[in-house]
Write an enzyme that holds these catalytic residues in place. Structure first.
Site, short mmCIF file in Angstrom:
data_model
loop_
_atom_site.label_atom_id
_atom_site.label_comp_id
_atom_site.label_asym_id
_atom_site.label_seq_id
_atom_site.Cartn_x
_atom_site.Cartn_y
_atom_site.Cartn_z
N ALA A 1 75.02 48.78 21.10
CA ALA A 1 74.96 48.78 19.64
C ALA A 1 73.68 49.45 19.17
O ALA A 1 72.62 49.27 19.76
CB ALA A 1 75.01 47.35 19.10
N SER A 2 73.78 50.22 18.09
CA SER A 2 72.64 50.85 17.41
C SER A 2 73.12 51.36 16.07
O SER A 2 74.32 51.53 15.85
CB SER A 2 72.06 52.02 18.22
OG SER A 2 71.50 51.59 19.43
N ASN A 3 72.18 51.61 15.17
CA ASN A 3 72.50 52.20 13.87
C ASN A 3 71.66 53.45 13.65
O ASN A 3 70.51 53.51 14.08
CB ASN A 3 72.18 51.23 12.72
CG ASN A 3 72.93 49.92 12.82
OD1 ASN A 3 74.04 49.87 13.32
ND2 ASN A 3 72.32 48.85 12.34
N ASN B 1 77.87 52.90 15.72
CA ASN B 1 78.79 52.79 16.86
C ASN B 1 80.25 52.79 16.43
O ASN B 1 81.13 52.52 17.25
CB ASN B 1 78.50 51.55 17.71
CG ASN B 1 77.06 51.44 18.13
OD1 ASN B 1 76.35 50.53 17.72
ND2 ASN B 1 76.60 52.39 18.93
N ARG C 1 79.34 47.26 10.43
CA ARG C 1 77.96 47.71 10.16
C ARG C 1 77.94 49.03 9.43
O ARG C 1 77.13 49.24 8.52
CB ARG C 1 77.19 47.81 11.48
CG ARG C 1 76.74 46.47 12.02
CD ARG C 1 75.95 46.61 13.32
NE ARG C 1 76.80 46.95 14.44
CZ ARG C 1 76.62 48.02 15.23
NH1 ARG C 1 75.62 48.85 15.02
NH2 ARG C 1 77.44 48.24 16.24
#
Length: 525
Positions: free
Chosen positions: A237-239, A476, A497
């Site tokens: 997970a990352s933004n 993601n 997200r």
């Protein structure tokens, strides 16, 4: 006169206080030297290391060699045990330090062969990129040569580290490629369930979401899941988001990136600034690695999220009849297993010999039935480290895109913001083309029906530059719309997200600044 018992007590207390004070001073010598001058062999000219109030170093050097030499030195000053544990994990050599408890992890890492692959990647590097890793290693070794007191972990384990080698830096990339390519775990979990229950747990990606075994396993799935070390379990997970200049106070792009890697002590990242002739780099490095994984170079900034592309498959192999376990079936007849022996040294114990078998699909990661792992992270000749080195130096969108051509594994989304106003997004990395199947379950390896058939061409990987909206968002979520001609993956993380980031951007005033971006990062909904 003082009673004898009191004299003895005071003497003992005095001795303990003196020993404690001496030990405190001795351990204090393991802390980094952050003031004054140090004479260090190996530099070509003086280098300045200035730390801000947070301890973040700014390294000013007269050449790339000296800049990366100094980065290796300060990494070793601050995070030597982290670096030692990291390289030993990748090499499958933890049992040498902590004994029998680490043998299962070492065995799995030896089967994967990550360190051998890292050594091969070094040979595939250009001389310029390789020089960076060699200068960095020289800096680490210059710190070791000073003979200072080592951090407490080394003292407790009575261990003195070996000299640092460039492959010790490269093996971290192989470890991260395994952690950021997690489909093989999902394949095993699916294989344990009836199809209708698997569909409940892995539903189809929502149609309105934002876009940027055919054989019994007989318990093999459970055994492999249990054997999989924490170090290679997926963290996915990352933004990242980018605003074009027309949306910002400065009229220049803003890029925001928050990589969701696990909390650790110490934290994975090490912030640093390098100043050298013709290049200024600021951002996030990793102790043990001489590259800025995330950051900016004055001309542009870049950030990364995990694509969730399916770049791993498990193949159940069938041993050839009458081959005594030395051969396996292929579409063209029996072939011998490729084998090698790995010797694990065990502290206070006997050596453990592991015989690694591999097929044309990859190493056998579980026996009975033999199951091979195909993964882009296990391919020779990987040039991802060189791609990141080139990204660090890219001053224009075309240079950045060309650098990502060498980005092999793990597949990642890389966002870009240039000081010339260009914003962009590239989904970089090798993606297998499958003859059949969607990569969601372990498949038979003997028929060839589900084999990989090359890679999705680089020119056909998803790419976006200067979208009409003036913004790019990825959390993601699925990066491509319906109709994209290649299978990147069969399932994707939920897009909540990405939706939330989009809603927050919609709610900003006409032009935003860094404080608005920080407020978004602190959002908890």
């Amino acid at each position: 006169m003082m009673p004898l018992s009191r004299v003895v007590l005071l003497s003992v207390v005095s001795i303990l206080l003196a020993a404690g004070a001496g030990g405190w001073v001795w351990l204090g010598r393991s802390l980094p030297v952050v003031e004054g001058r140090l004479a260090v062999a190996g530099l070509r000219a003086p280098v300045e290391v200035a730390r801000d109030r947070h301890g973040i170093p700014r390294i000013t050097a007269g050449s790339p060699h000296d800049a990366y030499f100094a980065l290796g030195f300060v990494h070793a000053q601050d995070r030597l045990w982290q670096m030692e544990a990291q390289r030993r994990l990748g090499a499958g050599r933890l049992a040498e330090l902590v004994g029998e408890a680490a043998v299962p992890t070492d065995r799995f890492m030896r089967i994967l062969g990550l360190y051998r692959l890292a050594e091969g990647s070094l040979a595939a590097m250009s001389p310029e990129a390789r020089a960076v890793f060699e200068a960095y290693a020289a800096g680490v070794n210059a710190f070791l040569a000073q003979g200072r007191t080592l951090p407490p972990e080394f003292l407790v384990l009575r261990h003195r580290p070996e000299a640092w080698a460039p492959a010790d830096s490269l093996v971290w990339g192989r470890l991260m490629a395994m952690r950021l390519s997690g489909n093989w775990r999902d394949e095993l979990l699916r294989a344990r369930l009836p199809a209708e229950k698997a569909r409940m747990l892995w539903p189809d990606y929502p149609a309105d979401g934002p876009t940027t075994l055919d054989t019994a396993l007989d318990g093999a799935a459970e055994r492999l899941l249990a054997a999989m070390p924490e170090a290679v379990r997926p963290v996915l997970a990352s933004n990242v988001w980018v605003l074009g200049g027309r949306h910002t106070h400065s009229g220049k792009p803003l890029l925001v990136n928050d990589p969701h890697l696990p909390f650790e002590a110490p934290v994975l990242w090490y912030l640093a600034r390098l100043e050298m002739p013709g290049l200024s780099l600021t951002g996030a490095t990793v102790p043990g690695v001489p590259l800025h994984l995330l950051g900016q170079n004055g001309a542009a900034a870049w950030g990364i999220t995990t694509t969730h592309g399916d770049t791993m498959d498990l193949f159940v192999e069938r041993e050839a009849v009458g081959g005594d376990g030395r051969e396996y079936q292929t579409p063209d007849g029996p072939l011998p297993f490729a084998t090698r022996d790995e010797v694990i040294r065990v502290r206070d114990g006997a050596d453990v010999v592991v015989t690694v078998r591999a097929t044309r699909h990859g190493p056998i990661v579980v026996e009975d039935p033999p199951m091979a792992l195909s993964a882009t992270a296990l391919l020779e000749g990987d040039r991802t480290a060189e791609a990141i080195w080139r990204i660090n130096r890219a001053g224009s969108w075309p240079e950045f895109v060309e650098a990502t051509r060498l980005f092999h594994t793990p597949q990642q989304n890389i966002a870009w913001a240039g000081s010339d106003g260009t914003i962009g997004f590239v989904v970089a990395g090798r993606v297998p083309r499958r003859k059949a199947g969607d990569g969601t379950l372990p498949r038979s390896g003997w028929s060839g029906e589900f084999d990989w058939d090359g890679w999705v061409p680089f020119e056909e990987l998803p790419r976006l530059v200067d979208p009409p909206s003036g913004r790019i968002v990825n959390a993601n979520n699925k990066p491509v719309p319906e109709g994209y001609p290649h299978l990147l993956a069969a399932d994707w993380p939920d897009p909540h997200r990405a939706r939330r980031i989009g809603a927050l951007l919609d709610g900003l005033r006409q032009r935003a600044g860094p404080e608005d971006m920080r407020a978004m990062l602190r959002d908890t909904l």
